[in-house]
Design a protein around this motif. Structure first.
Motif, PDB file in Angstrom:
ATOM      1  N   TRP A  82       0.707  -1.097  -0.163  1.00  0.00           N
ATOM      2  CA  TRP A  82       0.053  -0.131  -0.066  1.00  0.00           C
ATOM      3  C   TRP A  82       0.882   1.322   0.026  1.00  0.00           C
ATOM      4  O   TRP A  82       0.190   2.350   0.339  1.00  0.00           O
ATOM      5  CB  TRP A  82      -0.915   0.018   1.410  1.00  0.00           C
ATOM      6  CG  TRP A  82      -1.842  -1.082   1.299  1.00  0.00           C
ATOM      7  CD1 TRP A  82      -1.634  -2.463   1.937  1.00  0.00           C
ATOM      8  CD2 TRP A  82      -3.221  -1.338   0.469  1.00  0.00           C
ATOM      9  NE1 TRP A  82      -2.834  -3.184   1.795  1.00  0.00           N
ATOM     10  CE2 TRP A  82      -3.723  -2.629   1.180  1.00  0.00           C
ATOM     11  CE3 TRP A  82      -3.829  -0.550  -0.171  1.00  0.00           C
ATOM     12  CZ2 TRP A  82      -4.871  -3.162   0.586  1.00  0.00           C
ATOM     13  CZ3 TRP A  82      -5.163  -0.974  -0.673  1.00  0.00           C
ATOM     14  CH2 TRP A  82      -5.566  -2.294  -0.336  1.00  0.00           C
ATOM     15  N   THR A  83       2.205   1.228  -0.123  1.00  0.00           N
ATOM     16  CA  THR A  83       3.111   2.328  -0.084  1.00  0.00           C
ATOM     17  C   THR A  83       2.653   3.402  -0.892  1.00  0.00           C
ATOM     18  O   THR A  83       2.665   4.640  -0.497  1.00  0.00           O
ATOM     19  CB  THR A  83       4.662   1.803  -0.386  1.00  0.00           C
ATOM     20  OG1 THR A  83       4.929   0.777   0.547  1.00  0.00           O
ATOM     21  CG2 THR A  83       5.496   3.008  -0.244  1.00  0.00           C
ATOM     22  N   ASP A  84       2.567   3.348  -2.224  1.00  0.00           N
ATOM     23  CA  ASP A  84       2.102   4.260  -3.296  1.00  0.00           C
ATOM     24  C   ASP A  84       0.570   4.898  -2.833  1.00  0.00           C
ATOM     25  O   ASP A  84       0.361   5.972  -2.936  1.00  0.00           O
ATOM     26  CB  ASP A  84       2.248   3.691  -4.572  1.00  0.00           C
ATOM     27  CG  ASP A  84       3.844   3.556  -5.035  1.00  0.00           C
ATOM     28  OD1 ASP A  84       4.717   4.158  -4.280  1.00  0.00           O
ATOM     29  OD2 ASP A  84       4.014   3.188  -6.037  1.00  0.00           O
ATOM     30  N   LEU A 145      -9.627  -0.363   3.890  1.00  0.00           N
ATOM     31  CA  LEU A 145      -9.374  -0.777   2.177  1.00  0.00           C
ATOM     32  C   LEU A 145      -8.782  -2.103   2.551  1.00  0.00           C
ATOM     33  O   LEU A 145      -7.956  -2.279   3.290  1.00  0.00           O
ATOM     34  CB  LEU A 145      -8.395   0.241   1.727  1.00  0.00           C
ATOM     35  CG  LEU A 145      -8.915   1.678   1.372  1.00  0.00           C
ATOM     36  CD1 LEU A 145      -8.673   2.666   2.519  1.00  0.00           C
ATOM     37  CD2 LEU A 145      -8.224   2.126   0.291  1.00  0.00           C
ATOM     38  N   GLY A 146      -9.358  -2.863   1.629  1.00  0.00           N
ATOM     39  CA  GLY A 146      -8.586  -4.385   1.688  1.00  0.00           C
ATOM     40  C   GLY A 146      -8.361  -4.927   0.229  1.00  0.00           C
ATOM     41  O   GLY A 146      -9.445  -4.538  -0.636  1.00  0.00           O
ATOM     42  N   ASN A 147      -7.435  -5.650  -0.017  1.00  0.00           N
ATOM     43  CA  ASN A 147      -7.096  -6.329  -1.274  1.00  0.00           C
ATOM     44  C   ASN A 147      -6.970  -7.830  -1.252  1.00  0.00           C
ATOM     45  O   ASN A 147      -6.671  -8.417  -0.104  1.00  0.00           O
ATOM     46  CB  ASN A 147      -5.882  -5.832  -2.025  1.00  0.00           C
ATOM     47  CG  ASN A 147      -5.191  -6.622  -3.060  1.00  0.00           C
ATOM     48  OD1 ASN A 147      -4.213  -7.391  -3.011  1.00  0.00           O
ATOM     49  ND2 ASN A 147      -6.080  -6.751  -3.897  1.00  0.00           N
ATOM     50  N   SER A 148      -7.877  -8.629  -2.081  1.00  0.00           N
ATOM     51  CA  SER A 148      -7.493 -10.067  -2.083  1.00  0.00           C
ATOM     52  C   SER A 148      -8.270 -10.653  -0.630  1.00  0.00           C
ATOM     53  O   SER A 148      -9.195 -10.456  -0.279  1.00  0.00           O
ATOM     54  CB  SER A 148      -6.336 -10.559  -2.725  1.00  0.00           C
ATOM     55  OG  SER A 148      -6.337 -11.706  -2.936  1.00  0.00           O
ATOM     56  N   ALA A 320      -4.596  -3.585  -8.040  1.00  0.00           N
ATOM     57  CA  ALA A 320      -4.874  -2.203  -8.512  1.00  0.00           C
ATOM     58  C   ALA A 320      -4.033  -1.239  -7.755  1.00  0.00           C
ATOM     59  O   ALA A 320      -3.652  -0.367  -8.394  1.00  0.00           O
ATOM     60  CB  ALA A 320      -6.170  -2.016  -8.785  1.00  0.00           C
ATOM     61  N   MET A 321      -3.810  -1.407  -6.493  1.00  0.00           N
ATOM     62  CA  MET A 321      -3.178  -0.278  -5.654  1.00  0.00           C
ATOM     63  C   MET A 321      -1.735  -0.348  -5.838  1.00  0.00           C
ATOM     64  O   MET A 321      -1.107   0.767  -5.755  1.00  0.00           O
ATOM     65  CB  MET A 321      -3.719  -0.624  -4.283  1.00  0.00           C
ATOM     66  CG  MET A 321      -2.978  -1.803  -3.597  1.00  0.00           C
ATOM     67  SD  MET A 321      -3.620  -3.093  -4.055  1.00  0.00           S
ATOM     68  CE  MET A 321      -2.663  -4.487  -2.879  1.00  0.00           C
TER      69      MET A 321
END
Length: 357
Positions: A82-84, A145-148, A320-321
């Motif tokens: 999530w750095t960027d 916010l969460g991914n996968s 996508a993030m």
């Protein structure tokens, strides 16, 4: 009887995400990982990185919105995913990003049980910590916010503890499916067999960090060739550090097993049923080239969430993030700004139909 909605929902049938026009920082160089430290949670501790609020880049900070966000990575990922995006969203958010138990720099969970329930508990504990921190937005719900895998956990958190969540962003969440994605080997189903996760972990231990990173990029990115060499090297270094942890491969294989077994849950524990109960405004964001979670799931999920909007990003894969941080940031901020505007008296907000960017 299946808990999932029918498969014939078109993207045009659900509201579209409205991208924000808020000026964002220019990420002209490689952003280093944000600093962090250990945080106690039930049964242990997790590593959490923090991204400080910067305020608007084109105006005074006085009375500018300052809210809080928590970022939850996916299977095999880490808080550095999530750095960027956290850097871009710092115009509005103080950010926290955790390494789920057993991933990144976090210790493994008690007794090595990598269940979805355990990840959900960890996210809830971190949310409660974030809300309690002194300063602006103390005591107020957090943007989650969460991914996968982290997206699935975040959805379940928002369903069970709506008091903790201001808005919910789901980036290719690992919603229950009942067929193996083409990108997966069917051998993954063997992870359900007792003893197999330990064997798989031993076999994975023979893969070099470079091989692991390049395989992950091919699987997770829509356009693998566009990943900057600096990002690849950063990921390799992170993988080297992770390979030194004795529990690293067990965390991956046993979390995969926990994810698959969670798909078999019915009733209130089923993620599709939980999605129907969500109270927070929700952004469903997917890459059109996602090889791990079928993009056709995106409109299906958005159609069952009561207050959802949908964004499908062309040429983007599962993360996508990482691939499209600015487009992702604008979709998130658009939802947050729309939600804030709706709280104002007599606010009127158009609701366009679904958008493909």
């Amino acid at each position: 009887m299946s808990e999932a909605p029918p498969p014939d929902v078109a993207a045009a049938d659900v509201p579209a995400a409205r991208p924000s026009a808020t000026p964002l920082p220019q990420l002209t160089s490689l952003v280093p990982p944000w600093p962090g430290g250990p945080l106690p949670v039930r049964g242990g501790e997790v590593f959490v990185r923090t991204t400080p609020w910067t305020g608007p880049i084109d105006g005074p900070d006085d009375e500018a919105p300052r809210e809080r966000a928590l970022y939850v990575h996916g299977l095999g990922g880490a808080s550095t995913n999530w750095t960027d995006l956290a850097a871009l969203l710092s115009v509005r958010f103080d950010g926290w990003a955790l390494d789920l138990p057993g991933f990144g720099r976090s210790q493994p969970p008690p007794r090595g049980r990598y269940s979805i329930r355990g990840h959900v508990r960890a996210v809830i504990d971190v949310l409660e910590h974030v809300i309690a921190q002194p300063g602006p937005a103390q005591g107020r719900p957090v943007h989650l916010l969460g991914n996968s895998l982290g997206g699935l956990a975040s959805l379940l958190v928002a369903s069970r503890r709506p008091d903790l969540v201001a808005t919910l962003t789901l980036v290719s969440p690992a919603m229950p499916v009942y067929r193996v994605p083409p990108a997966f080997s069917r051998a993954l189903l063997l992870l359900l067999v007792p003893g197999i996760p330990s064997l798989a972990a031993r076999r994975m231990g023979g893969i070099t960090p470079e091989e692991s990173v390049r395989a992950m990029i091919r699987m997770c990115f829509g356009e693998p060739g566009r990943v900057p060499p600096e990002r690849v090297e950063q990921a390799v270094q992170e993988m080297r550090e992770r390979s030194e942890q004795p529990w690293a491969d067990h965390a991956l294989t046993r979390s995969m097993r926990g994810l698959i077994t969670s798909y078999l849950r019915v009733g209130a524990a089923n993620a599709w049923r939980a999605a129907r109960t969500l109270q927070a405004p929700t952004l469903v964001l997917w890459g059109a080239r996602d090889k791990l979670v079928d993009p056709s799931m995106a409109p299906r999920l958005a159609s069952v969430v009561p207050d959802a909007r949908l964004a499908i990003l062309d040429r983007v894969g599962h993360v996508a993030m990482l691939e499209a941080p600015e487009e992702t940031a604008r979709a998130v901020l658009g939802m947050v700004e729309e939600t804030a505007a709706c709280r104002e008296p007599h606010a009127a907000v158009d609701t366009p139909r679904s958008v493909r960017r």
